[in-house]
Design an enzyme around this catalytic site. Structure first.
Site, PDB file in Angstrom:
ATOM      1  N   LEU A 117     -43.044 111.465  13.535  1.00  0.00           N
ATOM      2  CA  LEU A 117     -43.974 111.110  12.453  1.00  0.00           C
ATOM      3  C   LEU A 117     -43.159 110.591  11.286  1.00  0.00           C
ATOM      4  O   LEU A 117     -42.229 111.274  10.846  1.00  0.00           O
ATOM      5  CB  LEU A 117     -44.750 112.351  11.994  1.00  0.00           C
ATOM      6  CG  LEU A 117     -45.662 113.031  13.027  1.00  0.00           C
ATOM      7  CD1 LEU A 117     -46.090 114.400  12.512  1.00  0.00           C
ATOM      8  CD2 LEU A 117     -46.890 112.173  13.325  1.00  0.00           C
ATOM      9  N   HIS A 118     -43.474 109.402  10.812  1.00  0.00           N
ATOM     10  CA  HIS A 118     -42.767 108.940   9.610  1.00  0.00           C
ATOM     11  C   HIS A 118     -43.606 108.030   8.724  1.00  0.00           C
ATOM     12  O   HIS A 118     -43.174 107.653   7.642  1.00  0.00           O
ATOM     13  CB  HIS A 118     -41.472 108.212   9.996  1.00  0.00           C
ATOM     14  CG  HIS A 118     -41.708 106.854  10.571  1.00  0.00           C
ATOM     15  ND1 HIS A 118     -42.075 106.664  11.867  1.00  0.00           N
ATOM     16  CD2 HIS A 118     -41.647 105.626  10.011  1.00  0.00           C
ATOM     17  CE1 HIS A 118     -42.222 105.368  12.104  1.00  0.00           C
ATOM     18  NE2 HIS A 118     -41.972 104.714  10.982  1.00  0.00           N
ATOM     19  N   ARG A 119     -44.811 107.651   9.162  1.00  0.00           N
ATOM     20  CA  ARG A 119     -45.608 106.719   8.348  1.00  0.00           C
ATOM     21  C   ARG A 119     -46.028 107.384   7.053  1.00  0.00           C
ATOM     22  O   ARG A 119     -46.444 108.559   7.052  1.00  0.00           O
ATOM     23  CB  ARG A 119     -46.886 106.307   9.079  1.00  0.00           C
ATOM     24  CG  ARG A 119     -46.614 105.618  10.339  1.00  0.00           C
ATOM     25  CD  ARG A 119     -47.246 104.258  10.476  1.00  0.00           C
ATOM     26  NE  ARG A 119     -46.505 103.602  11.508  1.00  0.00           N
ATOM     27  CZ  ARG A 119     -45.549 102.704  11.323  1.00  0.00           C
ATOM     28  NH1 ARG A 119     -45.276 102.270  10.105  1.00  0.00           N
ATOM     29  NH2 ARG A 119     -44.883 102.213  12.322  1.00  0.00           N
TER      30      ARG A 119
ATOM     31  N   ASP B 239     -46.544 108.318  15.384  1.00  0.00           N
ATOM     32  CA  ASP B 239     -47.214 107.287  14.598  1.00  0.00           C
ATOM     33  C   ASP B 239     -46.375 106.010  14.579  1.00  0.00           C
ATOM     34  O   ASP B 239     -46.622 105.110  13.794  1.00  0.00           O
ATOM     35  CB  ASP B 239     -47.528 107.789  13.179  1.00  0.00           C
ATOM     36  CG  ASP B 239     -46.289 108.225  12.406  1.00  0.00           C
ATOM     37  OD1 ASP B 239     -45.157 107.983  12.873  1.00  0.00           O
ATOM     38  OD2 ASP B 239     -46.460 108.822  11.320  1.00  0.00           O
TER      39      ASP B 239
END
Ligand code: UD1
Length: 363
Positions: free
Chosen positions: A200-202, A275
Site C-alpha cells: 500500500l502506498h497511494r 494499490d
C-alpha cells in the site's frame, strides 16, 4: 541515432531495463540514461539497477522528495541543460510518475521528439496524480507505445493521430519473463506459507489515517486465517510510524523488497492485496489472485482478462473477497493457476518491438 532515456522512480526501472537492452543490440543506436533521483534510497533505486542489470546512469539529477510542484520543477530545471547539451534524437519516458511528465514537457518545448512507453492507460480519476501525468505525457508525445488495446482506444478518443500509436505489449512483463527463473532462488527466508502479500502506498490509502487504521485492522483480522507479509514503502512507513501501529506475529511488516525477492513473493502468495498499478499486471501474468484497494484502475484488462478485482474502499468486500479466494485456492490443491489467461502481447518481447519501431522511424 541518439536515444536518451529518463527514469526516476521505482516502477520506471523494470520498464526501462528491457528497452535499454533491446536498443543496445541495434548498431545504429547510441544511448544516454538519465535518473532524475525522484527515488533515491538504496532499497527504492540502487538495488533495482543491480538486479535488472541497468547501466549506471550518465546523469543523476538528484531531485529527491518534495511537493509535486517542487519535484516536477526540479526535474525540469535540471533536465533542460542535459537535453540542450546532449541533443538526443528521441527521449523515451516511462509510465506515469512525476519525472515522466516533467521530462516530456521539457522536450516538447525544446522541439525534441518524445516517446512514451506505457501510453494510453486511463483510470478517469483526476484526483490521482498519475492520471494527470498520463494525460499530459500522452498529449506531449510523438510516439506512444501502448501495452494493451484499451490504451489505443483511449488515445484515439483523445484525438491522438493513429500513426503515432503503436500497440507493442507490456515491457514490465518483459522483465518478469526474463527474471522469473532467477527469482525462484530469491524467496526471502522464513516466510511462513500460506501468506497474503500486501503493498500500500497511494496517498488515497496511506495519507488518510483513519482509513489506514481501519485497513490495518482488517489485515490483522485476516491474519487469523493466513500470514500477512507487507513490504512497506517509505511513504507508508512514515504514516505507520505516526499511527504507532504494532505488527503482530502473523502480520509481518518488512523493508521494501528488491525486484527478485518481491517477484518470488508474488509467485508463492495465496493472494495479493495492493494499490499498485504494476502489481495488478504482474499478478495477472502470474495467475495469482489480486485484490486492489482502489475505486478504479487504469489497467482494466487485469480485471477482464486477469486475476484482479477492485474492492474499493469497502472493507467488508475486502474480507469476503479474500475469504472466497482462500476457499477457491483450497479446492485447487497443488495445481497452481490452472485457469491462467494470457493477455495478447504480454509475451516478453514488447521492448524488441519498440526498438524495431524506433529504428525504422529513423530511416
Ligand atoms: C511515486 C509515483 C507513483 C509510484 C510510486 C512507486 C508520482 C506522482 N508517484 O510515488 O506513481 O507508484 O512512486 O513507489 O510520481 N521516499 C523515500 N525514499 C525514496 C523515495 C521516496 O523515503 O527513495 C519517501 C519520501 O518521504 C517521499 C515519499 O516517500 O516524500 C513519496 O515519494 P514520491 O516520489 O513523492 O512518491 P511515491 O509515493 O513514491
Amino acid at each position: 541515432m541518439h536515444i536518451l532515456h529518463v527514469v526516476g522512480a521505482r516502477p520506471n526501472f523494470m520498464k526501462a531495463a528491457p528497452v535499454l537492452r533491446a536498443l543496445a543490440s541495434q548498431a545504429s543506436v547510441r544511448q544516454t540514461l538519465v535518473h532524475t533521483g525522484q527515488h533515491y534510497d538504496a532499497a527504492m533505486s540502487d538495488v533495482f539497477f543491480q538486479q535488472l542489470e541497468i547501466p549506471k546512469p550518465d546523469f543523476n539529477l538528484g531531485v529527491g522528495s518534495g511537493s509535486h510542484a517542487q519535484q516536477a520543477a526540479g526535474v525540469m530545471l535540471a533536465f533542460e541543460p542535459v537535453v540542450v547539451e546532449r541533443k538526443p534524437d528521441l527521449v523515451l519516458v516511462y509510465g506515469d510518475v512525476n519525472s515522466t511528465v516533467a521530462a516530456a514537457l521539457v522536450c516538447s518545448k525544446l522541439g525534441v521528439r518524445v516517446g512514451h512507453v506505457e501510453a494510453g492507460l486511463r483510470s478517469r480519476d483526476r484526483t490521482m496524480p498519475e492520471e494527470i501525468n498520463r494525460l499530459l505525457t500522452d498529449q506531449l508525445s510523438d510516439m506512444l507505445f501502448t501495452p494493451s488495446a484499451d490504451g489505443d482506444e483511449n488515445l484515439l478518443h483523445e484525438g491522438i493521430p493513429k500513426e503515432k500509436i503503436h500497440l507493442v505489449g507490456n515491457v514490465m512483463i518483459d522483465t518478469l519473463v526474463r527474471l522469473l527463473p532467477t527469482a525462484e532462488k530469491h524467496l526471502p527466508a522464513d516466510i511462513p506459507s500460506p501468506y497474503a502479500l500486501v503493498t500500500l502506498h497511494r496517498p488515497s490509502n496511506v495519507d488518510d489515517l483513519p482509513w489506514l487504521r481501519d485497513l490495518l485492522a482488517t489485515l490483522a483480522d485476516l491474519s487469523a486465517q493466513l500470514n500477512i507479509v507487507f513490504p512497506v514503502h517509505p511513504r507508508t512507513r512514515q504514516r505507520l510510524d505516526g499511527l504507532g501501529s504494532t505488527p503482530t506475529s502473523r502480520l509481518r511488516l518488512m523493508e521494501p523488497q528488491p525486484y527478485l525477492e518481491f517477484l518470488a513473493l508474488q509467485c508463492h502468495a495465496a493472494l495479493v492485496i495492493t494499490d499498485s498499478g504494476g502489481i495488478q499486471e504482474e499478478t495477472t501474468f502470474l495467475g495469482v489472485p489480486c485484490l486492489t484497494v482502489r475505486e478504479n484502475t487504469e489497467r482494466p484488462i487485469t480485471i477482464t482478462q486477469g486475476t484482479n478485482q477492485l474492492v474499493g474502499r469497502d472493507l467488508p468486500r475486502l474480507r469476503s473477497a479474500a475469504a472466497e479466494i482462500l476457499q477457491q485456492n483450497a479446492g485447487k490443491g497443488s495445481e497452481k493457476n490452472p485457469d491462467k489467461q494470457r493477455v495478447p502481447l504480454w509475451d516478453g518481447h514488447a521492448a524488441e518491438r519498440i526498438a524495431q519501431i524506433i529504428v525504422r522511424s529513423s530511416t
